[in-house]
Design a protein around this motif. Structure first.
Motif, PDB file in Angstrom:
ATOM      1  N   VAL A   1       0.847  -1.196   0.000  1.00  0.00           N
ATOM      2  CA  VAL A   1       0.000   0.000   0.000  1.00  0.00           C
ATOM      3  C   VAL A   1       0.885   1.248   0.000  1.00  0.00           C
ATOM      4  CG1 VAL A   1      -1.853   1.240   1.181  1.00  0.00           C
ATOM      5  CG2 VAL A   1      -1.770  -1.266   1.275  1.00  0.00           C
ATOM      6  N   ARG A   2       1.886   1.227   0.861  1.00  0.00           N
ATOM      7  CA  ARG A   2       2.739   2.413   1.010  1.00  0.00           C
ATOM      8  C   ARG A   2       3.509   2.750  -0.263  1.00  0.00           C
ATOM      9  NH1 ARG A   2       2.637   1.005   6.674  1.00  0.00           N
ATOM     10  NH2 ARG A   2       3.936  -0.826   6.368  1.00  0.00           N
ATOM     11  N   GLU A   3       3.712   1.723  -1.081  1.00  0.00           N
ATOM     12  CA  GLU A   3       4.362   1.966  -2.368  1.00  0.00           C
ATOM     13  C   GLU A   3       3.607   3.025  -3.186  1.00  0.00           C
ATOM     14  OE1 GLU A   3       5.036  -0.837  -5.778  1.00  0.00           O
ATOM     15  OE2 GLU A   3       5.203  -2.167  -4.033  1.00  0.00           O
ATOM     16  N   PHE A   4       2.342   3.157  -2.923  1.00  0.00           N
ATOM     17  CA  PHE A   4       1.510   4.069  -3.722  1.00  0.00           C
ATOM     18  C   PHE A   4       1.453   5.487  -3.159  1.00  0.00           C
ATOM     19  CE2 PHE A   4      -0.397  -0.042  -5.027  1.00  0.00           C
ATOM     20  CZ  PHE A   4      -0.216   0.092  -6.399  1.00  0.00           C
ATOM     21  N   TYR A   5       2.257   5.752  -2.116  1.00  0.00           N
ATOM     22  CA  TYR A   5       2.286   7.136  -1.592  1.00  0.00           C
ATOM     23  C   TYR A   5       2.723   8.065  -2.684  1.00  0.00           C
ATOM     24  CZ  TYR A   5       1.410   6.528   3.387  1.00  0.00           C
ATOM     25  OH  TYR A   5       0.831   6.293   4.592  1.00  0.00           O
TER      26      TYR A   5
ATOM     27  N   ARG B   1       0.436  13.997  -2.648  1.00  0.00           N
ATOM     28  CA  ARG B   1       1.422  14.261  -1.594  1.00  0.00           C
ATOM     29  C   ARG B   1       1.051  15.489  -0.797  1.00  0.00           C
ATOM     30  NH1 ARG B   1       5.568  10.446  -2.552  1.00  0.00           N
ATOM     31  NH2 ARG B   1       6.516  10.995  -0.594  1.00  0.00           N
TER      32      ARG B   1
ATOM     33  N   LYS C   1      10.200  11.071  -6.739  1.00  0.00           N
ATOM     34  CA  LYS C   1       9.702   9.692  -6.781  1.00  0.00           C
ATOM     35  C   LYS C   1       9.859   9.116  -8.192  1.00  0.00           C
ATOM     36  CE  LYS C   1       5.544   6.908  -6.132  1.00  0.00           C
ATOM     37  NZ  LYS C   1       5.361   5.970  -5.054  1.00  0.00           N
TER      38      LYS C   1
ATOM     39  N   ASP D   1      -2.078  11.924   4.380  1.00  0.00           N
ATOM     40  CA  ASP D   1      -1.202  11.144   3.505  1.00  0.00           C
ATOM     41  C   ASP D   1      -2.071  10.215   2.699  1.00  0.00           C
ATOM     42  OD1 ASP D   1       1.361  11.952   4.036  1.00  0.00           O
ATOM     43  OD2 ASP D   1       1.446  10.764   5.888  1.00  0.00           O
ATOM     44  N   TYR D   2      -2.092  10.392   1.417  1.00  0.00           N
ATOM     45  CA  TYR D   2      -2.918   9.512   0.602  1.00  0.00           C
ATOM     46  C   TYR D   2      -2.052   8.613  -0.270  1.00  0.00           C
ATOM     47  CZ  TYR D   2      -6.720  12.688   1.842  1.00  0.00           C
ATOM     48  OH  TYR D   2      -7.632  13.430   2.516  1.00  0.00           O
ATOM     49  N   VAL D   3      -2.629   7.484  -0.634  1.00  0.00           N
ATOM     50  CA  VAL D   3      -2.005   6.663  -1.667  1.00  0.00           C
ATOM     51  C   VAL D   3      -2.811   6.850  -2.944  1.00  0.00           C
ATOM     52  CG1 VAL D   3      -0.958   4.959  -0.152  1.00  0.00           C
ATOM     53  CG2 VAL D   3      -3.327   4.640  -0.898  1.00  0.00           C
ATOM     54  N   LEU D   4      -2.132   6.688  -4.062  1.00  0.00           N
ATOM     55  CA  LEU D   4      -2.747   6.952  -5.358  1.00  0.00           C
ATOM     56  C   LEU D   4      -2.602   5.708  -6.222  1.00  0.00           C
ATOM     57  CD1 LEU D   4      -3.844   9.251  -7.316  1.00  0.00           C
ATOM     58  CD2 LEU D   4      -1.472   9.495  -8.059  1.00  0.00           C
ATOM     59  N   LEU D   5      -3.721   5.111  -6.598  1.00  0.00           N
ATOM     60  CA  LEU D   5      -3.628   3.895  -7.417  1.00  0.00           C
ATOM     61  C   LEU D   5      -4.856   3.724  -8.301  1.00  0.00           C
ATOM     62  CD1 LEU D   5      -4.238   0.748  -5.151  1.00  0.00           C
ATOM     63  CD2 LEU D   5      -4.611   3.064  -4.376  1.00  0.00           C
TER      64      LEU D   5
ATOM     65  N   TYR E   1       1.481  -5.131 -12.755  1.00  0.00           N
ATOM     66  CA  TYR E   1       1.600  -4.902 -11.314  1.00  0.00           C
ATOM     67  C   TYR E   1       2.155  -6.149 -10.617  1.00  0.00           C
ATOM     68  CZ  TYR E   1       0.616  -4.315  -6.416  1.00  0.00           C
ATOM     69  OH  TYR E   1       0.777  -4.249  -5.052  1.00  0.00           O
TER      70      TYR E   1
END
Ligand SMILES: Cc1ncc(C[n+]2csc(CCOP(=O)(O)OP(=O)(O)O)c2C)c(N)n1
Ligand code: SF4
Ligand SMILES: [Mg+2]
Lengths: 287, 592
Positions: free
Chosen positions: A283-287, B30, B155, B197-201, B233
């Motif tokens: 999950v954290r990979e997607f930060y 971010r 990144k 803090d969000y994740v993006l997918l 993935y």
């Protein structure tokens, strides 16, 4: 693995319904012997069979087995082996199954060189559907769907395998039980994809490619000075149009199975009861 | 000041539109802003218009809208393609020094910002960074702190070395400064940042991540838009968990490899889109009749045939519900959001193993290409539960042997689910076949055994219907007279549409259905509503048909599946029983 496994342990209690005299009896017996003599037992063996008279072999053998759809036995076998490399995986099927409807899979299974064996029960006919021509039928072979012959050259399975980069190519004959068993054993023991094209005559629908024909025409490579590890020698014999050979035509002694090269060596059935411990990292990979 | 900002970069395929868009989306994420992205694209790799669009807000965003506030146009066509979405006050950033863009006319009321993207990029170290110059310019227009962009650039480029990262940061600043020095815009965008803090997918990544979390260790597939991201993935990640991805020679092979792995005991899956589903169909029956747990993911795209490979459609529903000859017990699950792609993937693996059936996990192009932000705890791995169903080990095998000591992989149990012994289990050796078989997995054509096996396979679905929750997601006004029903990815747009509808005076109850088979029984909901509207991305209304079918109760069924045709006298008796049963003496009929 116990050494007291007998080949009859691989026999199911289902009686084969093959026509009396069908070559598939001998082909199957040799496969069972080869499995037993290479130290396998039914509980660690997976037999995948195609569709055809030949494909019924999955029903008559006792082991873990799957009889699937027409032409797709090889991919099933590859999936099994990759998911659990500890299993002995053997795939068997007909010439139609392997070189017509499944021809694409054959080429790619050969290339992929996963550690398993493949026995094609080649009778140069479609047995189960009652006698139409198959990809290995001769150009002048007359059947209900080829009244004037097929008008196409037959597929040369050995050449197809060689061209696709095979690491083990053999040819056997169901009625030469001893040689057939030896050759299947070698295919099993080969590190990689062991391919055996076994002539298994169809006594009901093919009156050309008969026991007599094969007995008279097959030359046993063991009785020649054939060097199976020499590509030039192998290529010569494989492409020689007017002779039929029995034995190991080609063997790459340096073959390393794809599964090993890829480091695929775990029993994938073994997974934790929850998500993997460090799964939050995904999950954290997607930060 | 608008609550949300709609931003896009467009150009030709091959211009790096996707990666540039993603960098900006990441920068916003971010900065603690929510992001919802979409793509306009053609299937050609080079040439052809393509765009990456972002809607961003401090609050959650679940949909796109027909509006663009800031557009970075690398080609003139980009401006024309988006004319309808541009409005009074929209800002268009483009390189006025580019030979093809010197006499560009922008729509009335929009602000043209000509920024020498290429020249400034060269100044920063290379023309390749012109898109990043544009991002810097966009930061200035949107009043967005450029440090957030730096993080996203780091990144993206840290693998290429510190110097590259620095050059990109410099390029962004040159763009920003150029706008600051040359323009004084009458717009007041202010992209607030938060501490979140969000994740993006995207949906494909969510499916892949869900698969690993659920213990999937084997994936075989053949590349096809828009399912390829699932495979990409998993490649490079599943190996860390002891698994493998195989690119097969075609979908026939892919599904059969996946089936093989599943027979070996692995949690296994394949993913494809319409054309691949077509090819795999013969094997679905094999999966079902051999009772092999398998997850088959269909990321739908526009059909029929090759159709519009990069466009949205929910056209495969009928295929997934009914595809394949014979009758195939199956489950069909369709996540309605990007995050649900994760959870439904986990569920799909459990259903597959608990009931030893094929499970179709149905997503679509919209979910696949949408990058969306989520708080990381949305994917709380501690919540993931794994249920492998009736797997028996060496000790348990004994209780499933027949009197001759043979394991019975298709034993007709009360709930329909048979024991499953992984190959390698001592005394568990058994065969199975796509032919009709008995409890031992051996071929049979005996009428009673055939019926017993059909019934036991179908019984699994009945058991699942009772044991599992097949609920729907509900939004809007529960008491409204108007019921809107949809499935799959329309949920986000419909949720937001509820607000617009309310403004127009329409109260709506909205039911979003993630389970297509088995599915929730909506007959009461339908009966309670005056107007029932089914929303879906296809021409014929496939789910609407299903819903109409579900609420119709007039038809009685007479069935025979022994493998023997009807005989006249037998048929007369069956129909008569149905008639009298219909007349109300069902019990008497049953008692005979
Ligand atoms: C998709 C599909 N097409 C056709 C068939 C019918 N069919 C069954 S076996 C067979 C040919 C078998 O020939 P071969 O593989 O040589 O096996 P043999 O019977 O000769 O051992 C055919 C065409 C089928 N089962 N599935
Ligand atoms: S038809 Fe031919 S191949 Fe089939 S069982 Fe009879 S002899 Fe064997
Ligand atoms: Mg044949």
């Amino acid at each position: 693995m116990s050494s007291d496994v007998r080949f009859t342990d691989f026999k199911s209690d289902k009686q084969p319904t093959w026509c009396p005299g069908c070559g598939d009896f001998g082909t199957m017996n040799g496969m069972m012997k080869a499995l037993a003599e290479t130290g396998n037992d039914p509980d660690n063996t997976f037999v995948v069979a195609g569709i055809g008279c030949s494909g019924k072999i999955g029903t008559y053998m006792h082991s873990y087995a799957l009889h699937g759809v027409h032409g797709r036995a090889l991919p099933v076998g590859i999936g099994i082996k990759l998911a659990n490399p500890d299993l002995e995986v053997m795939v068997a099927g007909g010439d139609g199954d392997g070189f017509s409807i499944g021809a694409g899979h054959f080429v790619h299974a050969v290339r992929r060189n996963v550690d398993m064996s493949y026995v094609v029960m080649d009778n140069r006919i479609y047995g189960l559907t009652k006698g139409q021509f198959s990809p290995t039928s001769r150009e002048d072979f007359e059947t209900a769907t080829s009244p004037d012959g097929t008008d196409m050259p037959p597929v040369n399975p050995l050449a197809l395998a060689y061209a696709a980069g095979a690491t083990f190519i053999a040819q056997s004959f169901s009625s030469d039980s001893q040689r057939h068993t030896e050759l299947v054993k070698e295919a099993i023991e080969h590190d990689g994809f062991g391919f055996v094209n076994c002539y298994s005559p169809c006594v009901t629908f093919n009156d050309v490619d008969t026991y007599d024909y094969f007995r008279d025409s097959l030359v046993d490579l063991a009785e020649t000075d054939h060097e199976s590890t020499d590509p030039a020698d192998a290529k010569g014999k494989i492409l020689e149009g007017d002779k039929e050979y029995m034995g190991v035509l080609y063997r790459d002694e340096d073959s390393v199975p794809w599964n090993e090269r890829q480091g695929i060596d775990e029993d994938m059935s073994d997974i934790p009861d929850d998500a993997p411990e460090d799964a939050m990292d995904l999950v954290r990979e997607f930060y | 000041m608008p609550e949300d900002l709609n931003w896009a970069i467009g150009g030709e395929a091959g211009d790096g539109i996707d990666s540039t868009g993603k960098i900006f989306a990441q920068a916003l994420s971010r900065a603690g802003r929510h992001v919802f992205t979409s793509k306009d694209f053609a299937s050609r790799i080079r040439g052809g218009y393509t765009a990456y669009k972002i809607r961003t807000s401090v609050d959650r965003v679940e949909s796109v809208v027909d509006r663009l506030d800031i557009l970075i146009a690398l080609t003139e066509r980009t401006i024309h393609e988006n004319e309808a979405e541009l409005h009074e006050g929209s800002v268009i950033i483009y390189d006025g020094e580019r030979s093809t863009m010197q006499d560009v006319e922008v729509p009335e009321g929009t602000h043209a910002l000509t920024v020498p993207l290429k020249r400034l990029a060269e100044e920063a170290g290379g023309a390749i960074m012109r898109n990043v110059v544009a991002l810097g310019a966009a930061c200035q227009v949107a009043n967005f702190p450029i440090e957030n962009l730096d993080e996203a650039l780091a990144k993206r480029f840290s693998g290429k070395g510190e110097a590259i990262v620095e050059n990109n940061e410099k390029a962004a600043r040159l763009g920003q400064e150029y706008v600051a020095e040359n323009y004084d815009l009458p717009v007041d965008y202010d992209l607030e940042t938060t501490d979140e803090d969000y994740v993006l997918l995207n949906g494909d990544e969510a499916i892949g991540m869900g698969a690993i979390a659920a213990g999937c260790r084997f994936y075989a597939g053949y590349p096809i838009t828009p399912a390829t991201d699932v495979m990409e993935y998993l490649t490079g990640r599943i190996g860390d968990y002891g698994g493998a991805v195989v690119q097969a020679e075609d979908e026939l092979s892919a599904v059969n490899m996946a089936l093989g792995a599943a027979r070996a005991g692995a949690r296994s899956m394949t993913a494809t889109s319409g054309p691949g589903i077509d090819l795999m169909t013969e094997t679905f029956g094999l999966v079902a009749t051999t009772e092999t747990p398998l997850v088959i993911c269909d990321v739908m795209r526009s059909g029929p045939s090759t159709g519009m490979p990069t466009k949205q459609e929910q056209g495969d529903l009928d295929m997934l519900l009914y595809g394949g000859h014979g009758e195939i017990p199956r489950f069909v699950v369709a996540p309605t959001t990007v995050s649900e792609c994760f959870w439904k993937a986990v569920e799909a693996f459990n259903l597959a193993e608990q009931y030893q059936t094929p499970v179709f996990l149905v997503s679509d192009l919209s979910l696949a290409v949408t990058e969306q932000t989520f708080p990381p705890e949305t994917f709380d791995m501690d919540e993931v539960e794994i249920d492998r169903g009736k797997v028996v080990d060496e000790d348990e095998v004994d209780s499933w042997l027949d009197e001759q000591g043979r394991f019975q992989p298709h034993f007709p149990t009360a709930d329909g689910v048979s024991p499953r012994a992984f190959p390698g289990t001592a005394d568990g050796a058994h065969m199975t076949t796509g032919l009709e078989h008995d409890a031992l997995g051996r071929r049979t054509e005996e009428e009673e055994v055939r019926v017993e096996q059909v019934d036991k396979r179908n019984r699994k679905v009945e058991t699942a219907r009772e044991e599992e929750e097949w609920d729907y997601r509900e939004f809007g006004d529960p008491g409204a007279d108007t019921l809107v029903v949809s499935w799959g990815s329309n949920e986000g747009a419909m949720r937001e549409a509820l607000g617009f509808l309310e403004e127009r005076g329409h109260d709506v109850r909205f039911i979003s259905v993630p389970y297509l088979f088995p599915r929730p029984d909506l007959s009461e909901e339908v009966a309670a509503a005056e107007d029932v509207i089914v929303v879906e991305c296809n021409a014929t209304g496939q789910f609407a048909d299903v819903l109409e079918h579900d609420v119709l109760e007039r038809v009685q069924r007479v069935n025979k599946y022994t493998g023997v045709r009807y005989k006249a006298d037998e048929l007369a008796a069956e129909v008569a029983a149905a008639i009298t049963g219909d007349a109300g003496d069902t019990q008497e009929v049953e008692a005979k």
